[in-house]
Design an enzyme around this catalytic site. Sequence first.
Site, PDB file in Angstrom:
ATOM      1  N   HIS A  86       0.992  -0.554  -0.359  1.00  0.00           N
ATOM      2  CA  HIS A  86       0.048  -0.358  -0.276  1.00  0.00           C
ATOM      3  C   HIS A  86       0.606   1.118  -0.131  1.00  0.00           C
ATOM      4  CE1 HIS A  86      -2.929  -2.679   0.649  1.00  0.00           C
ATOM      5  NE2 HIS A  86      -4.179  -2.658   0.397  1.00  0.00           N
ATOM      6  N   ARG A 120     -10.090   4.001  -1.730  1.00  0.00           N
ATOM      7  CA  ARG A 120     -10.211   2.943  -0.668  1.00  0.00           C
ATOM      8  C   ARG A 120     -10.606   3.929   0.932  1.00  0.00           C
ATOM      9  NH1 ARG A 120      -6.008   2.241  -4.693  1.00  0.00           N
ATOM     10  NH2 ARG A 120      -5.130  -0.582  -4.371  1.00  0.00           N
ATOM     11  N   ARG A 154     -15.631   2.191  -1.363  1.00  0.00           N
ATOM     12  CA  ARG A 154     -14.902   0.807  -0.658  1.00  0.00           C
ATOM     13  C   ARG A 154     -14.973   0.831   0.713  1.00  0.00           C
ATOM     14  NH1 ARG A 154     -10.140  -2.026  -1.781  1.00  0.00           N
ATOM     15  NH2 ARG A 154      -8.630  -0.496  -0.083  1.00  0.00           N
ATOM     16  N   GLU A 163     -11.224 -11.060  -4.903  1.00  0.00           N
ATOM     17  CA  GLU A 163      -9.686 -10.986  -4.422  1.00  0.00           C
ATOM     18  C   GLU A 163      -9.240 -11.505  -3.127  1.00  0.00           C
ATOM     19  OE1 GLU A 163      -8.811  -6.842  -2.598  1.00  0.00           O
ATOM     20  OE2 GLU A 163     -10.325  -7.254  -1.632  1.00  0.00           O
ATOM     21  N   ASN A 181      -4.610  -7.028  -6.989  1.00  0.00           N
ATOM     22  CA  ASN A 181      -3.413  -6.824  -5.909  1.00  0.00           C
ATOM     23  C   ASN A 181      -3.599  -7.881  -5.331  1.00  0.00           C
ATOM     24  OD1 ASN A 181      -2.892  -4.933  -7.513  1.00  0.00           O
ATOM     25  ND2 ASN A 181      -3.454  -3.298  -5.597  1.00  0.00           N
ATOM     26  N   ASP A 182      -4.396  -8.435  -4.518  1.00  0.00           N
ATOM     27  CA  ASP A 182      -4.918  -8.858  -3.558  1.00  0.00           C
ATOM     28  C   ASP A 182      -5.231 -10.813  -4.291  1.00  0.00           C
ATOM     29  OD1 ASP A 182      -3.695  -8.382  -1.084  1.00  0.00           O
ATOM     30  OD2 ASP A 182      -6.237  -7.345  -0.818  1.00  0.00           O
ATOM     31  N   ARG A 227       2.424  -9.700  -0.494  1.00  0.00           N
ATOM     32  CA  ARG A 227       2.745  -8.122  -1.570  1.00  0.00           C
ATOM     33  C   ARG A 227       3.401  -7.716  -1.458  1.00  0.00           C
ATOM     34  NH1 ARG A 227      -3.358  -5.932  -1.353  1.00  0.00           N
ATOM     35  NH2 ARG A 227      -2.695  -3.575  -2.298  1.00  0.00           N
ATOM     36  N   CYS A 249      -9.968  -3.133  -9.928  1.00  0.00           N
ATOM     37  CA  CYS A 249      -9.646  -1.948  -9.553  1.00  0.00           C
ATOM     38  C   CYS A 249      -7.633  -2.468  -8.915  1.00  0.00           C
ATOM     39  CB  CYS A 249     -10.066  -1.016  -9.109  1.00  0.00           C
ATOM     40  SG  CYS A 249     -10.310  -2.793  -7.699  1.00  0.00           S
TER      41      CYS A 249
END
Length: 587
Positions: A212, A319, A356, A455, A478-479, A489, A526
């Site tokens: 992040h 986010r 989200r 995810e 990403n996840d 990650r 996303c």
Amino acid sequence: MTFAIHGLPVARGIAIGRAVLMAGRVDVAHYFITPDQIEAEIARVRAGRDAVVDEIHRLQQTITGMGPKEAPHELSALLDVHLMLLQDQDLIAGVKHWISERLYNAEWALTTQLEALSRQFDEMEDEYLRERKADLEQVAERILRYMKGVATPAAPPPARRPAGRQQDLALEGTVDVPLVLIAHDLSPADMLQFKQSVFAGFVTDVGGKTSHTAIVARSMDIPAVVGARSASQLVRQDDWVIIDGDAGVMIVDPSPIILAEYQFKQRQAELERGRLGRLRHTPAVTLDGERIELLANIELPDDAAAALAAGAVGVGLFRSEFLFMGRQGKLPDEEEQYQAYRRAVEGMQGLPVTIRTIDVGADKPLDDSRRDDAHLNPALGLRAIRWSLADPAMFLTQLRAILRAAAHGKVNMLIPMLAHVSEIRHTLSLIDFARAELDNRGQVYGPIDIGAMIEIPAAAIMARTFLQYFDFLSVGTNDLIQYTLAIDRADESVAHLYDPAHPAVLRLLADTIAACREQGKPVSVCGEMAGDVDFTRLLLGMGLRSFSMHPAQLLAVKQEVLHADTARLSPWAQEVIASDEPAKRLA
Ligand code: PEP
Ligand code: MG
């Protein structure tokens, strides 16, 4: 001597500037003062120092006359050391230097000098002296704490430097030199602080490409390298450095030839930006006439301006957890959240905003004191929707705030990290409950579409089941990559295995898109893959028509879209997905 340090490229571009090392603390303000504020800033540090000296004198008086049991001899010796350090000329002269020569604000000057002195202590032969570093840090901490309680005369930030893309070294020796931040680690909340700051680029020792911290760097659109191992040890305060965010390299103390080469690259990148800027108003339509939705990812309501400036047709991922971070445990109440969501909605001027619900945990602690070191696998622990369902009062507060913001424009709600149908049912029932609470209060709220993030491999495999409950899906690659490949990650030591083109990842992604298309429901990506031009054609070939990314990436992706022919990409994409080594076919 010129040398290079390699890490992972996370945010593109070249930054050339002087290194600012963070001595473990980043929670102080960093801004430039104006020359007429120099005296006042020096006076602030002096007042802080004097106050701490007084405090220590008072303590010494109190312990004089106490017995050795209540006030051991070591305590008095420690106070003597602290007094000595407070009067140390190197500390005072250094702080003055950073304030008057570099125009750093008082706190920044103090922490910069602290870092420089800490290194000197580290290099001392004598163990006793080496250990005095901790005392120095305590002394600086006391001064900072005192200064925090005293009004700051200079309102931050008076000047955001014309950062990074940028001046040449003719400016060396003046204050108008870009600065780059070098730190061991930065949390997402730290990065948030830097959004408004003066840094033209940054490098950290740790971190992965889709951590992040890296994501926030991309949203700031400044060159960044993470996972550069011992960068913060090898670079010294004030060294000249080049950050090559495309290659993931930092060059320290560059020779004139290397410098000229990078200045050239920098100018080329500027020209390219200018060229892309012309696409802002061009509709994102492929050669064969498919209209593609390019949305923005944002972290804070004020990022809506950058989204609009890049030509985004909405926000695909807000986010919301960034509103909750760095607040020392005090979470925003319903009103504060409502105002923030409303600002984002109004900021987008009628375009849709997908909010989200809070996704904290793993590499996104609320603040440093709440870092989850207690659990062995925080990424597999109480994160995202699991965290929300474990604290229904907190979650309902957020749900009500989002529903109320939906009265001001088109809002979608997105739920992160779902895996179980029981979680889906529980979440939807809480959303109904939040509506009922607002009805009881007679409070206005608006209609929302509700979507699930895909995810976790389990969710991708169950996409068709998810679609029975949701209006749309959004794939968080990403996840999805992290959980499919079992690669943390945020961990640079396994970053080489974090592979978006792994066949398993591509097949889960393609199947999710196919499921949505079969049922005529919207689907978006996303995660960072959506903003990576290397994947635009593949995703288009898979049938994706909605991409959400950082505003800074949007125009480059649009350029790819304008040159794409989805009819031809589709059979090629099928081949790539079926391949055991898709990366080769993508090259
Ligand atoms: C993702 O996982 O791809 C995503 C978009 O969510 P985050 O990066 O915030 O975990
Ligand atoms: Mg995610």
